[in-house]
Design a protein around this motif. Sequence first.
Motif, PDB file in Angstrom:
ATOM      1  N   MET A   1       0.861  -1.192   0.000  1.00 28.09           N
ATOM      2  CA  MET A   1       0.000   0.000   0.000  1.00 28.09           C
ATOM      3  C   MET A   1       0.893   1.237   0.000  1.00 28.09           C
ATOM      4  N   PRO A   2       0.617   2.261  -0.850  1.00 27.77           N
ATOM      5  CA  PRO A   2       1.448   3.444  -0.890  1.00 27.77           C
ATOM      6  C   PRO A   2       1.472   4.135   0.465  1.00 27.77           C
ATOM      7  N   SER A   3       2.622   4.773   0.737  1.00 25.77           N
ATOM      8  CA  SER A   3       2.767   5.498   1.988  1.00 25.77           C
ATOM      9  C   SER A   3       1.721   6.594   2.101  1.00 25.77           C
ATOM     10  N   GLY A   4       1.144   6.734   3.281  1.00 27.78           N
ATOM     11  CA  GLY A   4       0.162   7.799   3.520  1.00 27.78           C
ATOM     12  C   GLY A   4      -1.236   7.443   3.081  1.00 27.78           C
ATOM     13  N   THR A   5      -1.459   6.234   2.575  1.00 35.13           N
ATOM     14  CA  THR A   5      -2.784   5.809   2.123  1.00 35.13           C
ATOM     15  C   THR A   5      -3.332   4.773   3.095  1.00 35.13           C
ATOM     16  N   SER A   6      -4.603   4.876   3.412  1.00 32.18           N
ATOM     17  CA  SER A   6      -5.224   3.916   4.313  1.00 32.18           C
ATOM     18  C   SER A   6      -6.546   3.459   3.740  1.00 32.18           C
ATOM     19  N   PRO A   7      -6.987   2.242   4.086  1.00 33.78           N
ATOM     20  CA  PRO A   7      -8.306   1.781   3.624  1.00 33.78           C
ATOM     21  C   PRO A   7      -9.416   2.742   4.015  1.00 33.78           C
ATOM     22  N   LYS A   8      -9.341   3.321   5.204  1.00 36.13           N
ATOM     23  CA  LYS A   8     -10.393   4.245   5.648  1.00 36.13           C
ATOM     24  C   LYS A   8     -10.437   5.471   4.758  1.00 36.13           C
ATOM     25  N   ARG A   9      -9.250   6.010   4.419  1.00 37.81           N
ATOM     26  CA  ARG A   9      -9.227   7.197   3.568  1.00 37.81           C
ATOM     27  C   ARG A   9      -9.818   6.875   2.196  1.00 37.81           C
ATOM     28  N   ASN A  10      -9.496   5.684   1.673  1.00 35.59           N
ATOM     29  CA  ASN A  10     -10.075   5.299   0.386  1.00 35.59           C
ATOM     30  C   ASN A  10     -11.592   5.199   0.468  1.00 35.59           C
ATOM     31  N   ARG A  11     -12.091   4.624   1.564  1.00 34.73           N
ATOM     32  CA  ARG A  11     -13.546   4.512   1.740  1.00 34.73           C
ATOM     33  C   ARG A  11     -14.180   5.888   1.858  1.00 34.73           C
ATOM     34  N   ASP A  12     -13.525   6.796   2.605  1.00 30.95           N
ATOM     35  CA  ASP A  12     -14.071   8.146   2.756  1.00 30.95           C
ATOM     36  C   ASP A  12     -14.109   8.872   1.422  1.00 30.95           C
ATOM     37  N   THR A  13     -13.056   8.704   0.612  1.00 33.11           N
ATOM     38  CA  THR A  13     -13.028   9.347  -0.700  1.00 33.11           C
ATOM     39  C   THR A  13     -14.130   8.807  -1.600  1.00 33.11           C
ATOM     40  N   LEU A  14     -14.319   7.480  -1.566  1.00 32.95           N
ATOM     41  CA  LEU A  14     -15.368   6.868  -2.377  1.00 32.95           C
ATOM     42  C   LEU A  14     -16.745   7.340  -1.950  1.00 32.95           C
ATOM     43  N   SER A  15     -16.988   7.410  -0.627  1.00 31.97           N
ATOM     44  CA  SER A  15     -18.302   7.827  -0.147  1.00 31.97           C
ATOM     45  C   SER A  15     -18.582   9.289  -0.467  1.00 31.97           C
ATOM     46  N   SER A  16     -17.533  10.105  -0.575  1.00 32.53           N
ATOM     47  CA  SER A  16     -17.750  11.508  -0.935  1.00 32.53           C
ATOM     48  C   SER A  16     -18.065  11.659  -2.414  1.00 32.53           C
ATOM     49  N   ARG A  17     -17.661  10.650  -3.215  1.00 32.56           N
ATOM     50  CA  ARG A  17     -17.907  10.713  -4.654  1.00 32.56           C
ATOM     51  C   ARG A  17     -19.194  10.011  -5.061  1.00 32.56           C
ATOM     52  N   PHE A  18     -19.625   9.027  -4.303  1.00 32.73           N
ATOM     53  CA  PHE A  18     -20.821   8.265  -4.666  1.00 32.73           C
ATOM     54  C   PHE A  18     -21.562   7.825  -3.413  1.00 32.73           C
ATOM     55  N   GLU A  19     -22.882   7.949  -3.457  1.00 32.98           N
ATOM     56  CA  GLU A  19     -23.712   7.515  -2.326  1.00 32.98           C
ATOM     57  C   GLU A  19     -25.053   7.032  -2.849  1.00 32.98           C
ATOM     58  N   GLU A  20     -25.451   5.834  -2.439  1.00 27.22           N
ATOM     59  CA  GLU A  20     -26.806   5.370  -2.711  1.00 27.22           C
ATOM     60  C   GLU A  20     -27.663   5.800  -1.532  1.00 27.22           C
ATOM     61  N   ILE A  21     -28.461   6.830  -1.741  1.00 24.38           N
ATOM     62  CA  ILE A  21     -29.206   7.464  -0.654  1.00 24.38           C
ATOM     63  C   ILE A  21     -30.404   6.630  -0.247  1.00 24.38           C
ATOM     64  N   ALA A  22     -31.082   6.047  -1.237  1.00 25.15           N
ATOM     65  CA  ALA A  22     -32.286   5.261  -0.949  1.00 25.15           C
ATOM     66  C   ALA A  22     -32.433   4.179  -2.002  1.00 25.15           C
ATOM     67  N   TRP A  23     -32.977   3.026  -1.566  1.00 23.35           N
ATOM     68  CA  TRP A  23     -33.191   1.903  -2.478  1.00 23.35           C
ATOM     69  C   TRP A  23     -34.303   1.037  -1.912  1.00 23.35           C
ATOM     70  N   ARG A  24     -35.207   0.581  -2.798  1.00 26.26           N
ATOM     71  CA  ARG A  24     -36.262  -0.329  -2.342  1.00 26.26           C
ATOM     72  C   ARG A  24     -36.887  -1.020  -3.537  1.00 26.26           C
ATOM     73  N   GLU A  25     -37.264  -2.266  -3.352  1.00 28.02           N
ATOM     74  CA  GLU A  25     -38.031  -2.992  -4.363  1.00 28.02           C
ATOM     75  C   GLU A  25     -39.468  -2.472  -4.361  1.00 28.02           C
ATOM     76  N   THR A  26     -40.025  -2.266  -5.560  1.00 26.65           N
ATOM     77  CA  THR A  26     -41.416  -1.846  -5.712  1.00 26.65           C
ATOM     78  C   THR A  26     -42.066  -2.741  -6.764  1.00 26.65           C
ATOM     79  N   PRO A  27     -43.394  -2.682  -6.909  1.00 25.50           N
ATOM     80  CA  PRO A  27     -44.043  -3.481  -7.960  1.00 25.50           C
ATOM     81  C   PRO A  27     -43.541  -3.158  -9.368  1.00 25.50           C
TER      82      PRO A  27
END
Length: 250
Positions: A1-27
């Motif tokens: 893993m590159p120096s200064g990079t952490s799994p948490k930081r990657n997750r935080d960056t991803l969540s700031s770029r994409f978020e599924e706000i709501a999801w549900r099955e409907t008819p």
Amino acid sequence: MPSGTSPKRNRDTLSSRFEEIAWRETPMGAISLRRRRDPGLQVDVYEVKLDDEYLMSSLFTVAEIELARLGLAELSGDELDVVVGGLGLGYTAQAALADPRVRSLTVVEALEDVIGWHRDGLLPYTAGLAADPRCRLRHGDFFALAAGDAGFDDTAPGRRFDAILVDIDHTPRHLLHPSHGTFYQPAGLRRLAQHLRPAGVFALWSDDPPEAEFMDALTQVFPTARAEVVAFPNPLHGGESTNTVYVAKA
């Protein structure tokens, strides 16, 4: 893993770029509301999907706004009562409420989840829509209500309106459900017209260029009808895209 990079930081960056706000099955399928950060435009883009099909994006709202503007521009007088078929991200409803002549707006939406997104404040670009005292969000099947005698206001059966603005199907031919097809035929449009006041307006959004077959159906029912091509910049490919707004007057 590159120096200064952490799994948490990657997750935080991803969540700031994409978020599924709501999801549900409907008819009708799985409905979802998503937010993604567009790195080129530096804006948050809100998108609605039904299964794998995109229904609406906050990147493309010009024609949805023009649907309200073009439809209401045909009307004279004050204290207008308006129906919007299809809530979506709320841009057509918001544009209708921006007209000071509108005293009441009834928005009919088939998916209760979509109404909930607005009531819960999940859509910042159309915030305040659900709280506007002139606006009522009604859960129901627009096409069934259009075909029935009682109409769109369950508190006043048979009530007529000055304008009915519709943005549900992709086009009069590309439908979200086959049962919607009869609405776009002369018999279905005649049933809709019974819910309009004299000189009332029906306006419809379409993703395709004007269709001769649908224009023929409109002119069989309404004294005047036209198709307006609405052009707008497409930031995805840097060019121009178009939608169509049909406007018919009783």
